[in-house]
Each structure stands twice: as structure tokens, then as C-alpha cells.
Design an enzyme around this catalytic site. Structure first.
Site, mmCIF file in Angstrom:
data_model
loop_
_atom_site.group_PDB
_atom_site.id
_atom_site.type_symbol
_atom_site.label_atom_id
_atom_site.label_comp_id
_atom_site.label_asym_id
_atom_site.label_seq_id
_atom_site.Cartn_x
_atom_site.Cartn_y
_atom_site.Cartn_z
ATOM 1 N N THR A 174 0.871 -1.275 -0.009
ATOM 2 C CA THR A 174 0.043 0.132 0.116
ATOM 3 C C THR A 174 0.786 1.287 -0.065
ATOM 4 O O THR A 174 1.136 1.756 -1.116
ATOM 5 C CB THR A 174 -1.111 -0.113 1.233
ATOM 6 N N LYS B 260 3.679 -6.949 3.985
ATOM 7 C CA LYS B 260 3.611 -5.493 3.458
ATOM 8 C C LYS B 260 3.595 -4.750 4.644
ATOM 9 O O LYS B 260 3.158 -5.083 5.741
ATOM 10 C CB LYS B 260 2.246 -5.292 2.778
ATOM 11 N N THR C 260 -2.016 -1.701 8.281
ATOM 12 C CA THR C 260 -2.379 -3.161 8.223
ATOM 13 C C THR C 260 -0.893 -3.658 7.935
ATOM 14 O O THR C 260 0.063 -3.331 6.944
ATOM 15 C CB THR C 260 -3.241 -3.521 7.113
ATOM 16 N N GLU D 65 6.314 4.754 7.190
ATOM 17 C CA GLU D 65 6.099 5.769 6.336
ATOM 18 C C GLU D 65 6.745 7.109 6.841
ATOM 19 O O GLU D 65 6.957 7.696 8.171
ATOM 20 C CB GLU D 65 4.570 6.412 6.821
ATOM 21 N N ASN E 126 -0.141 10.859 6.142
ATOM 22 C CA ASN E 126 -1.358 10.339 6.897
ATOM 23 C C ASN E 126 -2.419 11.588 6.855
ATOM 24 O O ASN E 126 -3.352 11.371 7.391
ATOM 25 C CB ASN E 126 -0.960 9.891 8.137
ATOM 26 N N THR F 224 -5.806 21.839 3.292
ATOM 27 C CA THR F 224 -5.977 23.292 3.302
ATOM 28 C C THR F 224 -4.628 24.037 3.618
ATOM 29 O O THR F 224 -3.863 23.579 4.051
ATOM 30 C CB THR F 224 -6.835 23.584 4.782
#
Lengths: 402, 402
Positions: free
Chosen positions: B152, B178, B189, B275, B397, B402
Site C-alpha cells: 500500500t 507488506k 495493516t 511512512e 497521513n 488546506t
């Protein structure tokens, strides 16, 4: 609520004075020492960090609070006096002794608190003169500057006070707090100081403090995830002249709830002022089977990095909300849960639902974002508070060098 | 270590084939379906999320693994099929049935796994043709593309394989994973699939898997903090022809340790690919009184946002390290702890110490940052892995609008 908010903080109650000084612990010309003093000895109670690694001032204050009486608190910001071994303990005791000498009270009646960097020796050559100065200028108008002196990465001082009637006497409860920077006080230090002129026994005072902190400061954290220096202490000097509170009953409950109002206002202010925060997140769990279930779920949602990042990005990602509730340890039926963002329902019976993305975006753009989970199982509720996770959180904590 | 790493992943072991397809669940032209198939029925075991909210494919696979036998796994990325109620369950079963039909095996022998967005219906009109295509083209060379299809937010595919000798027979163990994006798999996940040609009973297989996962994937997470979809499953088809492993003993231990090597390599790859990560953090706790103490402390340090931000900013802030160990629940004597960054000692006996800032900065600039805590109490060790906390984590995330 039978009490009303008034202006002021730790010097709002009768007989409480505060003084501050700049000791150049943090930076030159920044207030970093505060002394809070009661003109008469007071009942004392406190709750302290559960961290195995406890700073020297925490150890000193825990022992003294156990005696049930105190008359002053000396606080510094800029240095935590943690992990400094025996020297740290000697320094914490010397800080209290210095304040006691100036104020003319027993050393054992002085509590100590520190916040700042871990593992650096206290610059006692600057701290002791700072304490002398602060203790020498305590005044009834000093509460606001005291709330400033205890700040570290906080962007504004946090103080609150309420007034209530107990048997025809006016009782005041005030307090100040410094933020942890983030909603998990494991991330930094949370210090809270409360003062009241109520007449109340140390045992009842301790019980009321625990009750109020559990529903406020402990709802912006995860139990046990506390820093080396966290503490909340309260002094009650009895000058209001109320019939002393020695056990349960209406007076005890009124006092406890008034203290709860001060705690909640300060806790919410701490959450809103989280490091890098752009929004306050308020998570309400409704109709859980037990209060513990409601509290576990509310705290897990408020503490989820993914939920926090989604709020920063104004993403109506209810899947992250139910996922956090699911790993919280709370017991509930996932196929019954309704989820709301403000007044917009975004999930029904644990599943998706058509909703106005536009309206959700508006809710997520607010100053305060309310996330409500209705478990539809029992009748217990809980509320937790947090803040969003922004680029600035990383920036503040990375002190980025490359 | 009595095994050696070889190239390959889930199709490295004899009799395992894999196929993939693009079903446009994530994006057009991105592989998002993988089917792993054993040419003969295999012993099966698995460990699954402890989240109260379990996705439909997790429920299906848990039930089927309990039977101890399986022959294929069908996986999709891009949609978690979680919080989709009865429709979700029907879809998960239909996915397995579709693969079973093409492969000509019983439906009950097909496990299902999904990862992606929560609360969105599976686009079955695209998923089923995708499964038909993937199952129709399974091959011995398909492992690498399968590792890609399950990604992902991962930035690279993660696969590993080892070979070992058991009683004169060559046994292969392979796997793919993963990433969760972050070191706490509650954040996203974590899916892991292992295959082996070893002959081993389902009970022994399950025991070996739990042992290996506890020391690898569970050291990049906090137990219980798992997503709605996490799972690790293993198929063992016996084609290596070794004397079947039915209980403890040297063969069992050799197999278990070989599986452990595959798990650790994949777990570290997941942590490194967190991440926004710029560095892998490896936390080693040495000489704790119990293994549990070592594991608790290592995980807490690796999971601390403040430690992670400090590593991103190359700040040798050992106070944050000891603070995290202190709230971890581990038992140790704070005044005995030595702390090292790589080979630079930064704290001794729980207190500060002069060290070369320059050398520490160098260590903190490395690809992998080792943080070592020596409790000097017992003889138990543990290692945990994580990654630093960067601006990009927030960016990924927040999907910032904005």
C-alpha cells in the site's frame, strides 16, 4: 454545576501569594522560578508520575505530601533535575530549604517541582538566588506571572479559578498548569498546582484530587505513560471558614466537583496547546456498558496518531476512529457503533453511510473537532481530549539539524 | 544460524506458485491482487489481529486456519473489507470461492486477506475478474510480483527466503510482507505470508510461527495495538520430504529458527520502510532481569514519538530514552542504566556523562541508529525496531487539504 468561574489562578483563594523570578535556567530574561505560598499551614495532597524513573523533586514532594501538610511550593522550568543521582536530591532539598528560609516556615512544609531537560545538573548558583528573589516578593497578585514562569513549550499560560458556597461561606479553588506539549504526558511534563481556602482534611482532599484528575488530566493521557516529573498537588488552607470537610456528603461533593471544573478547564487548555496543534480534538464515548470501557475507547481515539493526522488534514476517516476504539481494550459491539463528527453522522451500526462531505469538511475545519462514538449498549459516558498532529509537532521535537 | 539466505520469497519453496493481477482497486494499472498456491494441500497456521474490530477476511481466515489445512491464499490491497457488515463477509467468501474454482481446490482450503481503506464496499465487479486472472496465471516465478501486489504505502516490496538441512533433506522457508507504514501496526495493516516445503504438523507449525512472530513482528509493535486486518499465515506442504516434525527436538528448533530469520528480516524491512522514515532505529536492551522486562523497555523506546523525533533531528537526547524505558512497565534500577548510541556511551548509571557530541551526531546520521540500554541486572536481552518520525509521516497521513 454549582460553582462559577472567576478570573485568577493560584492566588485567587484567600491567603495564597505567589512570586516569580528570572534565574536564566531556560533563557536570559525569561521567568523560570515560581513560589506559591499560603500564609498559614495547609492540608496537602498530590498525585505523582507512575514512571519508574522519578525526578528528585518528585521524590521529595511525594514524601512531604504524605505527611498531609504543606505551606509552599517552589517550581522551576528549564531543567527537570531528573537522572542527576544524589546531587539531584541534594539540589531539590536545597531549593526547598532556600524558600523555607526566606518565608520563615519549616523546610518540610515546602514542596518542589521541576520541568525541563533530563540529565543536566541544576545550575544552583543561579537557582538559589532566583528562589530567594521569588520568595521575597510573593503577593496576592502574583498568580498570573507564576503561571507564566512554569511554561516550557506552552504558547500561553494556563490558569483557572472557581467560587462556590459551602454552608454560607464562600470557598475559592484556583489552579495553574503547564502543558505537556502533547496529549500524552509521557511526551513531556505536566505540572498542576491547585490552591483553595476550603477547610478540608488531607484524606478528603486527596480523594477529591484523584477523582478530579482521573476525569480531566488522565483523560488527556494514558495511565502510566507519564514523564519523570509529572505531578499535581493541592494546598487547602481553611481560611474560607467553612465547616471542615472530614468525610463524604454534599459539601465534599460540591468541593470535589468544583475542583473538577478547574481541572477540566486546565486539562482542555493543555490539550489545545499541544505542541504544533492547530485544533482541539474532543472525543465523547456514549452509552458504553461501563465507565472504564468509555474511558479506554475515548482515550485511544484521542491518542491515535492516524486520527490526529486525519484531523490535521480534515479527512473524515471514521475507519481510523473505529479501529482505535477496537484496539483500546474497551468492550463493545462493533456492529452497533454510530460515529459522528460534530453533528454529522459518518457511520451507522459500524458501517458506512452517505453523508455530506462538505459539511464534514466544515466540522473538521473548526477550532474544536468533536468526535462522538455511540456504543448503544449501556449508559456510561466519557470524554477525552487531544490535539491534531501537524508538521510543527515534528519540528518542535526534532530540533532538526540537517 | 544453521540456515542460509537465498533469493526469492513466497515461491522459493518447492510446490508454491503465485499469480497477480491489476483489478483497479487502488489505482488503474497497479497490481492489487495476489494468489499464492501450493500444488498439494498444506498444513496451515496463522496469527491474527487482536483488534475487537476484525475485518471479514480475518474472520474467514481464522476459521479456516483452525482446521489446520489450506492450499491457497488470495490477497487484495486497496480495500480492507472491514466494517462492511454481512456484505463484507459474503464478499470475502466469494473471493475465496472464485480462487478455489479456478485452482480446482475446496473453498475451505483458501484463505483471504485484505488491506486498504476501512468501510468501503469491495468493488466485486472488478475484484472477481482480477482473482480469476491471478489464479489462472500462478507460476513458480510469481513471488516477486506478489510481494509488489500487496503493497500500500510501502516504498519497496519485502520478501525473504532461507534454506536449511533437516535430516539430509533441503528445506526452504520463504515469505513476503507488506508494511504497516509505521512501527506500530495499529497505524495501518501488517500482512505476512510464509510458505515452506517442510513436513510439519499444524500444531508445531503454529507454535513455530508464534515464537518467530513474537520476536520479530511483535517487536515492531505493541501487543494488542493491531489494525482490523493484520495477519500472518504460513503454509507447509511437506514436499521437501523431511521426516515430519510432530513435536519438539532439534528439527523443530532448526525449522523454528529458520522461520525466525525470515520473520526478522521482513520485520526489519517493514520498520525501515515506515511512512516517512529516514532511518531505522534498532533498540537493544541488555542484561535485564527477565526477557519480558527487556522486551517491554525496547518496544517503548522504539515507539516513543519523542525518541523518534530526536533521531530524525539527530539529537543525542538520552533523557527521552530512559524516560520511555521508565514508563514501559519494565522493572529495572534507573540508577544502574548505561545508554549507548551506536558505540558512543551517552549515560552511565542513569546519569549524564561527557561524550563526543561530534561522534554522536555521526552515529545519529547513519542509515541505522542503534540505541543500547544496559540494565546491568540480569542476563536477558531483547531487540526492537522502529523508524524516526519525520514531516513526511504527517504529510502521508494527513492527506492535507488546506
Amino acid at each position: 454545576m454549582t460553582c462559577e468561574f472567576i478570573s485568577g489562578g493560584v492566588t485567587a483563594a484567600a491567603g495564597f501569594l505567589a512570586g516569580t523570578a528570572c534565574a536564566a535556567i531556560k533563557k536570559k530574561d525569561k521567568r523560570d522560578i515560581a513560589v506559591v505560598y499560603s500564609t498559614v499551614p495547609a492540608a496537602a495532597a498530590g498525585v505523582f508520575t507512575l514512571n519508574l524513573v522519578k525526578a528528585a523533586p518528585v521524590l521529595v514532594s511525594m514524601k512531604r505530601v504524605a505527611g498531609g501538610r504543606a505551606q509552599a511550593v517552589v517550581v522551576n522550568s528549564g531543567n527537570a533535575n531528573a537522572c542527576n543521582g544524589e546531587q539531584g536530591m541534594r539540589d531539590a532539598l536545597a531549593m526547598a530549604a532556600e524558600a523555607a528560609g526566606v518565608l520563615g516556615i519549616p523546610e518540610e512544609y515546602v514542596l518542589v517541582a521541576s520541568t525541563g531537560v533530563i540529565g543536566q545538573k541544576m545550575p544552583m548558583d543561579r537557582v538559589l538566588p532566583g528562589i530567594r528573589e521569588a520568595a521575597g516578593r510573593v503577593s496576592a497578585g502574583g498568580g498570573h506571572l507564576a503561571a507564566q514562569a512554569i511554561m516550557t513549550t506552552d504558547t500561553y499560560p494556563k490558569e483557572a479559578a472557581v467560587r462556590l458556597e459551602l454552608g454560607g461561606k464562600t470557598v475559592t479553588v484556583g489552579g495553574m498548569a503547564k502543558g505537556s506539549g502533547m496529549i500524552h504526558p509521557n511526551m513531556a511534563t505536566l505540572l498542576c498546582f491547585f490552591t483553595t481556602d476550603a477547610a478540608i482534611s488531607p484524606a478528603c482532599l486527596g480523594q477529591a484530587l484523584k477523582y478530579a484528575v482521573d476525569r480531566s488530566f488522565n483523560m488527556i493521557t494514558v495511565d502510566g505513560d507519564t514523564s519523570t516529573n509529572d505531578m499535581a498537588v493541592i494546598l487547602a488552607n481553611g481560611l474560607a471558614g467553612n465547616e471542615p470537610i472530614e468525610g463524604g456528603g454534599p459539601d465534599y461533593e460540591a468541593f470535589r466537583d468544583a475542583l473538577g471544573e478547574v481541572c477540566t478547564r486546565l486539562a482542555v487548555a493543555v490539550a489545545r496547546d499541544g505542541e504544533g496543534a492547530t485544533r482541539l480534538i474532543q472525543v465523547e464515548v456514549l452509552n458504553a456498558a461501563t465507565e472504564e470501557d468509555a474511558r479506554l475507547a475515548a482515550r485511544a481515539v484521542a491518542g491515535s496518531s492516524l486520527v490526529k493526522a486525519a484531523v490535521f488534514g480534515r479527512d473524515a476517516n471514521w475507519g481510523r476512529v473505529i479501529c482505535a476504539a477496537g484496539y483500546s481494550g474497551a468492550s463493545f459491539d462493533p456492529e452497533k457503533v454510530d460515529i459522528f463528527l460534530g453533528d454529522v453522522q459518518v457511520a451507522r451500526d459500524g458501517g458506512s453511510l452517505d453523508f455530506s462531505e462538505e459539511r464534514a469538511l466544515e466540522v473538521l475545519g473548526g477550532d474544536t473537532v468533536r468526535i462522538v462514538l455511540d456504543f448503544k449498549t449501556g449508559s456510561c459516558h466519557a470524554t477525552a481530549w487531544g490535539c491534531d498532529l501537524s508538521y510543527d509537532y515534528v519540528k518542535i521535537n526534532a530540533a532538526y539539524r540537517t
